[in-house]
Scaffold this active site. Structure first.
Site, short mmCIF file in Angstrom:
data_model
loop_
_atom_site.label_atom_id
_atom_site.label_comp_id
_atom_site.label_asym_id
_atom_site.label_seq_id
_atom_site.Cartn_x
_atom_site.Cartn_y
_atom_site.Cartn_z
N ASP A 100 72.64 41.60 -31.40
CA ASP A 100 71.99 39.85 -31.41
C ASP A 100 70.44 40.10 -30.27
OD1 ASP A 100 71.84 36.82 -31.41
OD2 ASP A 100 72.58 36.96 -29.57
N LYS A 101 70.40 38.77 -30.32
CA LYS A 101 68.45 39.16 -29.05
C LYS A 101 69.36 37.49 -27.73
CE LYS A 101 65.32 36.47 -29.77
NZ LYS A 101 65.06 35.20 -28.84
N THR B 12 68.88 38.67 -35.58
CA THR B 12 68.52 37.66 -34.79
C THR B 12 68.71 35.85 -35.90
OG1 THR B 12 67.42 36.47 -33.18
CG2 THR B 12 66.12 37.79 -34.27
N GLY B 13 68.69 34.69 -35.39
CA GLY B 13 68.46 33.99 -36.33
C GLY B 13 67.19 32.97 -35.93
#
Length: 1123
Positions: free
Chosen positions: A476-477, A752-753
């Site tokens: 994830d970021k 990531t989103g």
């Protein structure tokens, strides 16, 4: 924003987070004083005063009034709720929905008991389930068959105990552990079930209004000083009970919040045990019951309709129907309920007291519905060892048939085959599983106690070896590579731009505008309007508008701590960053409740806003809105902020937003677009009435109608106020960590989103992308031809980093799944943007299925849990977003940089040690089986055991176990070299430490050594058979001790002690085992010389081969270490 906020103020995002779809939004109305329906009087009890006896006619009229009141409810609600008779009785409908009378009196409930049960077994199921779990493994099943065969006289060889005892020991240890763990679960369950709660006793409702007294009657007390309650264990709480909760009490069941000790009807709860989030959530009591307080709520009459129980903790729909008993025509009042009015089981009341009506109990609570046993993960090494055990079983059977065939299949040859199978059962050592499990415990302890990675927890003790074989790292970021510590760095308003170094100018302009506003009523009346122009006064008013909009549109609550300091409570760090920035430029949030907020300028002037509606931020809507009314002017304003992709369609046309969003993203800033719309009283009234009607609709259409109302009335032609840029700082040592992992051969994906520009910038700044490496960005692919062109381009440039958005990624997976995965898994780095949690998990599963390689996923938020659980190895970071990821992971760490040591040092050691240990344990069993085979071949293929009784048991335990197990402490290089040369890790991913090549190498070594020991013992045959056993067994034990010594790379004190201790124990046992050893012969020079010759022939050639191989073809670790 970083993610869906878990609460919007009043920490209300929880209410609609997942029930909103598409770009539309939903909200929770904030009732104004004018809206509160105080015209009806709810029936409450009289208290201690003299009770008025009601006539049958009055009672009948009241009951008829109640049932008639249902006729006034909209037809849509009637279709989803039963008739009045079922409401009065309460019960479950066919679809699982329920109708709960507020005056609950039924002793028997149609709903599940409120029992907490986390036990895996019961008294009846314990043995069957434990045996099934153990004997489904090939190892244990094989030894069960062998042990049972010893009860057949024809197959009996030696003592039964030698076959039954090892299996019984393994089963006893396992059963003991399972029984202890389950007993601890039982104790925890019993404690939870016996926790006592105060349940309100039913107060008989009176059809006479509080305010009406009969002639000649003295006025009665409206209610008791405190409600009458009884202490009830949690397990006895039923649907329909009203429970009085106190501060820090865990909520025993899902319940609707009726009243709280706070005047506003709000309370905070802690949900860390439900969703892992660390922030407090604010819940809102039903307004009509809140007015009655704890004293009077127990006598309310009516019913509650609630939807069937579902897993989603962010969605709830119910209708509370309250009976009005005022003299005159009876009317029922219906109140729509949502998730803000609900307290979920297993959360904790953080402050004050509250009364809730139980809606779901036991297995129907959200906490239980969301509890599922995670799938048991089996490591690659375990699968490999299991496969080798099956090969050994085949070899054992083939050898048994071969020996019987050499004897010509005479007599009862099939019995001889089984007897040989039993004789050679040591080939598949039952101690292998015990040794490997004990080794895993040692590795877990070493990781847990490593001072350089404090707080690291091994939650799945069966997977330490998998850490040494990771080839794909999916990260994830936000919060993982970055700190999730936000700071507002830039404010862009079209023609005005303020960077982090010019915020003083913002403060000056704001102060100027606020002073002018306070000085003139005309300015005050237009406090939220922008004036076109480019003068300094226009600049200051534009800054004021933007700052006040940011100061009101958020979900932050100021909380005063015990020491008097004030902190901001919010679920999203970037929300706090914006409010802190607003405070730094001169406007401070000093108070926030459900219906209002108060701001204060540096000059001390207070600005009070009534909160009329809140539209929570969700991952689907990607925006948050609020409707506020400034009290001093009565101006109503709708303010909204959100992602540029969504807001660009909602704001008025402009020529700078898209370009500046891209510029900020390239600087690594997270962008939020801020817009507003002024509402007239008539416009707001129209929206208010339409929205409340939409809230009363049942089913899925309810949400769609609410979204439509918001879109039509509010979300169009918004005035664009500003664009904010918030910086998310990188985690400590992220750059060096990613560089080391890339050098170790890991292919790293960032999922990531965030938007493409921001993700690309973080990928470059964090060194995920190498210096000078080409970055290929792909976004908004629509057709198969575009995907094919992208694949063709990448196939010719396999050293590039692919950056792809979620929409294009989904299209690739739908139409060209094999081709895309085949190509993407060859790239050194991939960045997937705008990914949903489901997409993250799908990517992890696809890489696992396609490559058959070990995939490690790491994240810190609740949106990473699916990805973490889908991986071979899941790593969770304890971060600002809570502990949900950490609790769901196989390994928990405190920061991303710890991953270097966990993988390159602990993972590497765990894999190499277990590989060496498993092969050596197999060798230990093979060599004694070969000795037995040679012995039987020479002595007319007789299936008679050479080593019987204690010798057979002692060989696998007391005489060899400690030295062999000491291999779990071996290390080929020291820690500094392992981290300095990450390329050493790359070798492990090829699986060469435990492969078919190494397996058959050890097989040949076992055949050679077993044959030499037995043949030389026969050549040096003495007059008594007893001497052959003593010579060959002594040579066998000494040979194993020497072989352990040859395998050790770095000596540890425990290794030396185990070698010397085992030798002393063995030679000492000769004196107390006269049945196996002739002491006078053992002490003779003849014995010593013959054993020495046998051991020299069995082990010295192997030592020479090993030395030559090390000299001319050294291993990579030997080159690095200079060994």
């Amino acid at each position: 924003m970083s993610r869906p906020s878990t609460s919007s103020y009043p920490l209300q995002t929880l209410s609609q987070r997942s029930s909103i779809s598409g770009p539309s939004m939903s909200s929770q109305p904030q009732p104004s004083p004018d809206d509160l329906p105080g015209r009806r009087t709810l029936a409450v009890g009289h208290g201690k005063g003299k009770k008025k006896r009601v006539s049958d006619a009055d009672e009948e009229e009241a009951l008829l009034g109640y049932s008639n009141g249902l006729e006034g409810v909209d037809e849509e609600h009637q279709s989803s709720r039963p008739d009045s008779s079922s409401v009065s009785q309460g019960g479950r409908n066919k679809n699982g929905s329920r109708n709960i009378p507020l005056q609950h009196s039924s002793a028997k409930s149609a709903f599940p008991p409120n029992l907490v049960r986390n036990q895996k077994y019961s008294v009846v199921t314990f043995l069957p389930l434990v045996f099934y779990e153990q004997f489904k493994f090939f190892f244990n099943f094989y030894f069960l068959v062998v042990a049972l065969s010893q009860f057949i006289p024809a197959l009996k060889i030696g003592y039964i105990v030698t076959y039954v005892a090892p299996l019984a020991f393994v089963l006893a240890v396992t059963m003991g552990k399972e029984a202890y763990d389950d007993y601890q679960r039982y104790l925890r369950d019993r404690e939870a079930n016996s926790t006592r709660y105060l349940v309100l006793l039913p107060q008989p409702p009176s059809p006479i209004s509080q305010s009406v007294n009969l002639p000649g009657e003295a006025p009665v007390s409206p209610s008791l000083p405190r409600p009458q309650t009884r202490s009830t264990p949690a397990s006895s709480i039923k649907v329909g009970n009203m429970v009085l909760l106190e501060k820090n009490q865990r909520i025993p069941a899902d319940m609707v919040l009726l009243t709280t000790s706070e005047d506003e009807g709000t309370c905070f709860i802690r949900t860390d045990q439900l969703d892992g989030e660390t922030d407090w959530k604010l819940k809102v009591a039903v307004g009509e019951t809140q007015k009655l307080g704890e004293k009077g709520v127990g006598s309310v009459e009516g019913s509650l309709f609630a939807d069937p129980p579902i897993k989603d903790i962010h969605t709830f729909y119910g209708i509370l129907t309250l009976r009005s008993l005022t003299p005159g025509p009876s009317e029922d009042q219906t109140i729509p309920l949502n998730v803000e009015n609900v307290l979920w089981a297993n959360t904790v009341l953080a402050a004050g007291s509250a009364v809730g009506l139980v809606v779901y109990t036991g297995k129907e609570t959200r906490a239980v519905l969301n509890t599922s046993e995670p799938e048991t993960k089996m490591g690659t090494l375990e699968r490999e060892v299991n496969m080798m055990a099956k090969i050994l079983c085949t070899v054992t059977f083939a050898l048994s048939v071969f020996l019987v065939a050499l004897n010509g299949f005479r007599g009862q040859w099939y019995i001889y085959v089984f007897r040989f199978l039993i004789l050679f059962s040591s080939i598949i050592p039952i101690s292998l599983r015990v040794n490997l499990d004990m080794g895993k415990t040692v590795y877990a302890h070493q990781i847990h106690t490593d001072a350089e990675i404090p707080g690291t927890i091994v939650r799945t003790s069966t997977l330490p070896e998998e850490l040494g074989r990771v080839e794909y790292l999916l990260s994830d970021k936000t919060g993982t590579l970055t700190r999730n510590e936000m700071e507002l760095k830039k404010l862009h308003m079209g023609t005005l731009v303020f960077g982090w170094d010019s915020m003083d100018e913002v403060a000056h302009l704001l102060a100027q505008a606020l002073n002018e506003q306070d000085g003139a009523m005309e300015r005050r009346k237009s406090s939220m309007s922008a004036v076109p122009g480019r003068s300094r006064r226009d600049m200051s008013s534009r800054v004021r508008d933007a700052v006040l909009a940011l100061a009101t549109c958020h979900n932050v609550t100021p909380v005063t701590n015990d020491d008097g300091s004030v902190t901001y409570q919010a679920s999203s760090p970037d929300e706090v960053a914006i409010v802190e920035w607003v405070e730094s430029v001169g406007v401070k949030l000093i108070h926030r409740d459900r219906t209002s907020m108060t701001l204060q300028s540096t000059a001390g002037t207070q600005y009070i806003y009534d909160v009329l509606y809140i539209f929570p931020f969700t991952s689907e809507s990607k925006r948050m809105g609020i409707i506020v009314r400034e009290r001093s002017t009565g101006m109503i304003t709708f303010v909204q902020k959100g992602a540029d992709t969504i807001m660009a369609k909602l704001v008025q046309k402009n020529d700078w937003l898209e370009e500046e969003c891209g510029n900020m993203a390239r600087e690594g800033l997270r962008t939020l677009v801020l817009g507003r719309k002024k509402l007239t009283e008539s416009t707001f009234s129209e929206f208010d009435s339409r929205y409340k009607k939409a809230q009363l609709i049942s089913g899925e259409e309810r949400q769609n109608q609410m979204n439509r109302v918001v879109s039509e009335c509010l979300e169009n032609e918004l005035e664009l106020l500003a664009l904010t840029g918030v910086e998310d700082k990188l985690q400590e040592d992220v750059k060096s960590t990613l560089e080391l992992l890339r050098n170790a051969g890991l292919k790293i994906w960032m999922l990531t989103g965030d938007k493409i520009e921001t993700a690309t910038n973080i990928a470059v700044s964090s060194k995920l992308v190498g210096r000078g490496q080409y970055i290929h960005q792909v976004a908004k692919l629509k057709s198969s031809d575009q995907i094919r062109d992208m694949l063709d381009f990448l196939s010719a440039k396999l050293d590039a980093c692919l950056v792809i958005d979620g929409e294009s990624l989904q299209l690739c997976l739908d139409r060209f799944r094999p081709e895309f995965i085949h190509l993407a898994t060859q790239l050194p780095a991939v960045v997937a943007c705008r990914c949903s949690p489901t997409q993250k998990a799908d990517v992890a599963r696809l890489i696992r299925e396609f490559t058959k390689k070990t995939v490690c996923c790491i994240g810190d938020g609740g949106n990473d849990v699916s990805m973490i659980q889908a991986a071979d190895v899941g790593v969770g970071i304890v971060g600002k977003e809570g502990k949900q990821a950490s609790l769901s992971a196989d390994f928990s760490i405190n920061q991303f940089s710890y991953l270097t040591k966990v993988l390159l040092w602990h993972g590497r050691n765990s894999y190499k040690r277990s590989a060496k240990l498993s092969q050596f344990v197999i060798h230990r069993g093979l060599i004694i089986a070969v000795i037995q085979a040679v012995f039987s071949s020479i002595f007319f293929f007789a299936p008679i055991a050479l080593y019987q009784g204690w010798l057979q048991v002692g060989y696998a335990t007391l005489y060899t176990m400690a030295p062999v197990f000491s291999l779990v402490l071996d290390k080929d290089v020291n820690e500094d070299l392992a981290l300095l040369y990450p390329e050493l890790y790359k070798e492990l991913t090829k699986g060469r430490s435990l492969s078919y090549k190494t397996f058959f190498t050890w097989l040949m070594i076992s055949v050679y050594q077993g044959g030499i020991i037995m043949l030389l013992s026969l050549l040096l045959f003495e007059s008594e058979f007893l001497h052959i056993v003593a010579i060959s067994f002594s040579a066998l034990v000494i040979n194993e001790l020497i072989m352990v010594a040859l395998e050790v790379t770095t000596w540890h004190s425990y290794m030396i002690l185990s070698e010397l201790g085992t030798a002393i124990v063995y030679f000492g046992s000769m004196a107390i085992l006269p049945a196996y050893f002739d002491l006078s012969f053992v002490l003779s020079k003849q014995f010593v010389s013959k054993v020495a010759i046998i051991v020299a022939f069995s082990s010295f050639p192997l030592y020479m081969i090993k030395a030559i191989h090390r000299r001319f073809n050294p291993a990579a670790y030997a080159k690095v270490a200079g060994i």
